[in-house]
Structures are given as structure tokens and as C-alpha cells.
Design a protein around this motif. Structure first.
Motif, PDB file in Angstrom:
ATOM      1  N   GLY A  47       0.818  -1.206   0.000  1.00  0.00           N
ATOM      2  CA  GLY A  47       0.000   0.000   0.000  1.00  0.00           C
ATOM      3  C   GLY A  47       0.853   1.258   0.000  1.00  0.00           C
ATOM      4  N   TYR A  48       1.918   1.251   0.801  1.00  0.00           N
ATOM      5  CA  TYR A  48       2.828   2.392   0.837  1.00  0.00           C
ATOM      6  C   TYR A  48       3.486   2.613  -0.518  1.00  0.00           C
ATOM      7  CZ  TYR A  48       6.948   5.188   1.773  1.00  0.00           C
ATOM      8  OH  TYR A  48       7.922   6.155   1.711  1.00  0.00           O
ATOM      9  N   ARG A  49       3.976   1.538  -1.138  1.00  0.00           N
ATOM     10  CA  ARG A  49       4.634   1.671  -2.446  1.00  0.00           C
ATOM     11  C   ARG A  49       3.655   2.175  -3.501  1.00  0.00           C
ATOM     12  NH1 ARG A  49       9.148   2.760  -3.234  1.00  0.00           N
ATOM     13  NH2 ARG A  49       9.384   1.551  -5.107  1.00  0.00           N
ATOM     14  N   LEU A  50       2.403   1.687  -3.453  1.00  0.00           N
ATOM     15  CA  LEU A  50       1.405   2.150  -4.415  1.00  0.00           C
ATOM     16  C   LEU A  50       1.110   3.629  -4.198  1.00  0.00           C
ATOM     17  CD1 LEU A  50      -0.562   1.622  -6.719  1.00  0.00           C
ATOM     18  CD2 LEU A  50      -2.248   0.925  -5.007  1.00  0.00           C
ATOM     19  N   ARG A  51       0.946   4.048  -2.950  1.00  0.00           N
ATOM     20  CA  ARG A  51       0.680   5.466  -2.683  1.00  0.00           C
ATOM     21  C   ARG A  51       1.823   6.339  -3.181  1.00  0.00           C
ATOM     22  NH1 ARG A  51       1.187   6.589   2.876  1.00  0.00           N
ATOM     23  NH2 ARG A  51       3.021   7.781   2.377  1.00  0.00           N
ATOM     24  N   GLU A  52       3.044   5.902  -2.925  1.00  0.00           N
ATOM     25  CA  GLU A  52       4.219   6.643  -3.380  1.00  0.00           C
ATOM     26  C   GLU A  52       4.230   6.776  -4.902  1.00  0.00           C
ATOM     27  OE1 GLU A  52       8.096   4.651  -2.815  1.00  0.00           O
ATOM     28  OE2 GLU A  52       8.483   6.268  -1.393  1.00  0.00           O
ATOM     29  N   GLN A  53       3.960   5.668  -5.602  1.00  0.00           N
ATOM     30  CA  GLN A  53       3.948   5.680  -7.065  1.00  0.00           C
ATOM     31  C   GLN A  53       2.802   6.528  -7.618  1.00  0.00           C
ATOM     32  OE1 GLN A  53       6.232   4.446  -9.180  1.00  0.00           O
ATOM     33  NE2 GLN A  53       7.452   3.847  -7.411  1.00  0.00           N
ATOM     34  N   LEU A  54       1.620   6.448  -6.986  1.00  0.00           N
ATOM     35  CA  LEU A  54       0.479   7.251  -7.440  1.00  0.00           C
ATOM     36  C   LEU A  54       0.744   8.741  -7.254  1.00  0.00           C
ATOM     37  CD1 LEU A  54      -2.582   5.178  -6.226  1.00  0.00           C
ATOM     38  CD2 LEU A  54      -2.125   5.889  -8.575  1.00  0.00           C
ATOM     39  N   GLU A  55       1.296   9.111  -6.115  1.00  0.00           N
ATOM     40  CA  GLU A  55       1.592  10.524  -5.892  1.00  0.00           C
ATOM     41  C   GLU A  55       2.582  11.044  -6.917  1.00  0.00           C
ATOM     42  OE1 GLU A  55       2.784  10.726  -1.789  1.00  0.00           O
ATOM     43  OE2 GLU A  55       0.701  10.731  -1.077  1.00  0.00           O
ATOM     44  N   ASP A  56       3.578  10.233  -7.274  1.00  0.00           N
ATOM     45  CA  ASP A  56       4.529  10.628  -8.311  1.00  0.00           C
ATOM     46  C   ASP A  56       3.856  10.702  -9.675  1.00  0.00           C
ATOM     47  OD1 ASP A  56       6.565  10.822  -6.475  1.00  0.00           O
ATOM     48  OD2 ASP A  56       7.518   8.922  -7.023  1.00  0.00           O
ATOM     49  N   ALA A  57       3.046   9.690 -10.002  1.00  0.00           N
ATOM     50  CA  ALA A  57       2.396   9.645 -11.319  1.00  0.00           C
ATOM     51  C   ALA A  57       1.395  10.785 -11.497  1.00  0.00           C
ATOM     52  CB  ALA A  57       1.692   8.299 -11.515  1.00  0.00           C
ATOM     53  N   LEU A  58       0.722  11.162 -10.429  1.00  0.00           N
ATOM     54  CA  LEU A  58      -0.280  12.224 -10.511  1.00  0.00           C
ATOM     55  C   LEU A  58       0.335  13.611 -10.339  1.00  0.00           C
ATOM     56  CD1 LEU A  58      -3.091  10.559  -8.373  1.00  0.00           C
ATOM     57  CD2 LEU A  58      -2.942  10.667 -10.865  1.00  0.00           C
ATOM     58  N   GLY A  59       1.573  13.673  -9.906  1.00  0.00           N
ATOM     59  CA  GLY A  59       2.228  14.962  -9.688  1.00  0.00           C
ATOM     60  C   GLY A  59       1.572  15.718  -8.540  1.00  0.00           C
ATOM     61  N   TRP A  60       1.321  15.025  -7.433  1.00  0.00           N
ATOM     62  CA  TRP A  60       0.571  15.590  -6.316  1.00  0.00           C
ATOM     63  C   TRP A  60       1.183  16.887  -5.816  1.00  0.00           C
ATOM     64  CZ3 TRP A  60       0.623  14.218  -0.562  1.00  0.00           C
ATOM     65  CH2 TRP A  60      -0.468  14.793   0.080  1.00  0.00           C
ATOM     66  N   ASN A  61       0.361  17.920  -5.746  1.00  0.00           N
ATOM     67  CA  ASN A  61       0.766  19.233  -5.259  1.00  0.00           C
ATOM     68  C   ASN A  61       0.394  19.325  -3.781  1.00  0.00           C
ATOM     69  OD1 ASN A  61       1.310  21.890  -4.734  1.00  0.00           O
ATOM     70  ND2 ASN A  61      -0.022  22.712  -6.331  1.00  0.00           N
ATOM     71  N   ARG A  62       1.358  19.184  -2.917  1.00  0.00           N
ATOM     72  CA  ARG A  62       1.107  19.194  -1.474  1.00  0.00           C
ATOM     73  C   ARG A  62       0.704  20.571  -0.957  1.00  0.00           C
ATOM     74  NH1 ARG A  62       3.339  14.381   0.678  1.00  0.00           N
ATOM     75  NH2 ARG A  62       4.681  13.353  -0.815  1.00  0.00           N
ATOM     76  N   ASN A  63       0.978  21.617  -1.729  1.00  0.00           N
ATOM     77  CA  ASN A  63       0.686  22.972  -1.289  1.00  0.00           C
ATOM     78  C   ASN A  63      -0.744  23.412  -1.593  1.00  0.00           C
ATOM     79  OD1 ASN A  63       3.346  23.271  -0.376  1.00  0.00           O
ATOM     80  ND2 ASN A  63       4.029  23.816  -2.422  1.00  0.00           N
ATOM     81  N   ALA A  64      -1.434  22.685  -2.458  1.00  0.00           N
ATOM     82  CA  ALA A  64      -2.800  23.058  -2.837  1.00  0.00           C
ATOM     83  C   ALA A  64      -3.796  22.132  -2.134  1.00  0.00           C
ATOM     84  CB  ALA A  64      -2.971  22.951  -4.351  1.00  0.00           C
ATOM     85  N   ALA A  65      -4.952  22.682  -1.833  1.00  0.00           N
ATOM     86  CA  ALA A  65      -6.002  21.870  -1.201  1.00  0.00           C
ATOM     87  C   ALA A  65      -6.488  20.827  -2.206  1.00  0.00           C
ATOM     88  CB  ALA A  65      -7.162  22.756  -0.776  1.00  0.00           C
ATOM     89  N   PRO A  66      -6.669  19.574  -1.768  1.00  0.00           N
ATOM     90  CA  PRO A  66      -7.107  18.533  -2.706  1.00  0.00           C
ATOM     91  C   PRO A  66      -8.539  18.755  -3.181  1.00  0.00           C
ATOM     92  CG  PRO A  66      -6.933  17.649  -0.478  1.00  0.00           C
ATOM     93  CD  PRO A  66      -6.436  19.060  -0.432  1.00  0.00           C
ATOM     94  N   LEU A  67      -8.767  18.442  -4.462  1.00  0.00           N
ATOM     95  CA  LEU A  67     -10.112  18.489  -5.041  1.00  0.00           C
ATOM     96  C   LEU A  67     -10.793  17.133  -4.952  1.00  0.00           C
ATOM     97  CD1 LEU A  67      -9.389  20.536  -8.292  1.00  0.00           C
ATOM     98  CD2 LEU A  67     -10.383  21.370  -6.146  1.00  0.00           C
TER      99      LEU A  67
END
Length: 160
Positions: A47-67
Motif C-alpha cells: 500500500g505504501y509503495r502504491l501510494r508513493e507511485q500514485l503521488e509521483d504519477a499524478l504529480g501531487w501538489n502538497r501545497n494546494a487543497a485537494p479536489l
């Protein structure tokens, strides 16, 4: 470039902009809303590895509020392939199934989907090598699963 080729390029880009064309892989995130998806996965190594890969693939912006909030449930199944003379496996087939639910933070209908990935890895006689091979198979499966989920999300969010 000559002036003629530059003007042709500018005219072509104006025509494409006027018709509503949006490239699927136009920018790093594919879509500005992809970078605003908060990912939650189960609390284990895969689960951790998948979350890490998804955040990279989606280009997660930690500074913006999630939609959106993306929740995933991952199941894995390991099957031995090939047998040695002492009846131990020579290879393993790892199948990872991921079910995902994308929920808008502001409320609304949730989108769901499932994906499955199969990888194989060699069985080793040494305990450390066997663990390393299994973890490598899980890492490759998580990377491919994240890619497939990203494509699903891009399709779902681009649908009218």
C-alpha cells in the motif's frame, strides 16, 4: 526556423486551440486536477509503495487543497511456477488487484474502477535474496498499477 514555418506552426496551434483539442499528456500532470488528488492506501508495504507511485504519477501538489480523494484497496496473490526436484518453486507469479474510488472533496458522485497487474520473479535459495526478489516484484507491480490507475483517472476526469 524560417518565418513561413513559424507562421504555419502558429496557425496550426490556433486551429487546435479553437477546436477544443486538449492533449492527454500535455503537461506533467496530464490535467491540473490530477495534481490535486489526495491518495490513501492500506497500511502495509505494498500500500505504501502504491501510494508513493500514485503521488509521483499524478504529480501531487502538497501545497494546494485537494479536489479529490482517491482511496485504494490492494490485494495480492502469489502463485508458484515451475518445480525443482525437491518440489520447491523456481519462479513466482504475483498478481496484484487494485480497486480505486475517486470522491470529490466538495461532494458528488464517486468514480470507481479496478485494475490488475501480473509480474513474475525468480525464487532464490538464500532467504535475503528471496525477500529482495519478492519485494522487487511488488515494487514493479505497484509502479504498473499506479500507471494504469492514472490512465483510468485521466479518462474519467476528461469524460464530459
Amino acid at each position: 526556423m524560417s518565418v513561413r514555418s513559424l507562421s504555419a506552426l502558429a496557425a496550426a496551434s490556433l486551429l487546435l486551440a479553437g477546436c477544443g483539442f486538449t492533449p492527454l499528456y500535455g503537461d506533467a500532470g496530464g490535467s491540473p486536477s490530477l495534481s490535486r488528488i489526495a491518495v490513501t492506501t492500506q497500511d502495509d508495504r505494498l500500500g505504501y509503495r502504491l501510494r508513493e507511485q500514485l503521488e509521483d504519477a499524478l504529480g501531487w501538489n502538497r501545497n494546494a487543497a485537494p479536489l479529490y480523494r482517491l482511496e485504494t484497496v490492494v490485494q495480492q496473490n502469489r502463485r508458484p511456477l515451475g518445480r525443482r526436484i525437491d518440489d520447491t518453486a523456481t519462479r513466482y507469479e504475483l498478481t496484484v488487484r487494485g480497486a480505486w474510488t475517486l470522491t470529490p472533496v466538495a461532494g458528488g458522485a464517486a468514480l470507481t474502477g479496478t485494475e490488475a497487474v501480473t509480474t513474475t520473479y525468480a525464487a532464490a535459495d538464500q532467504p535475503y535474496a528471496a525477500i529482495a526478489a519478492q519485494q522487487d516484484g511488488e515494487d514493479r507491480a505497484a509502479t504498473e498499477l499506479a500507471r494504469l490507475i492514472r490512465v483510468d483517472l485521466m479518462r474519467a476526469l476528461s469524460a464530459p
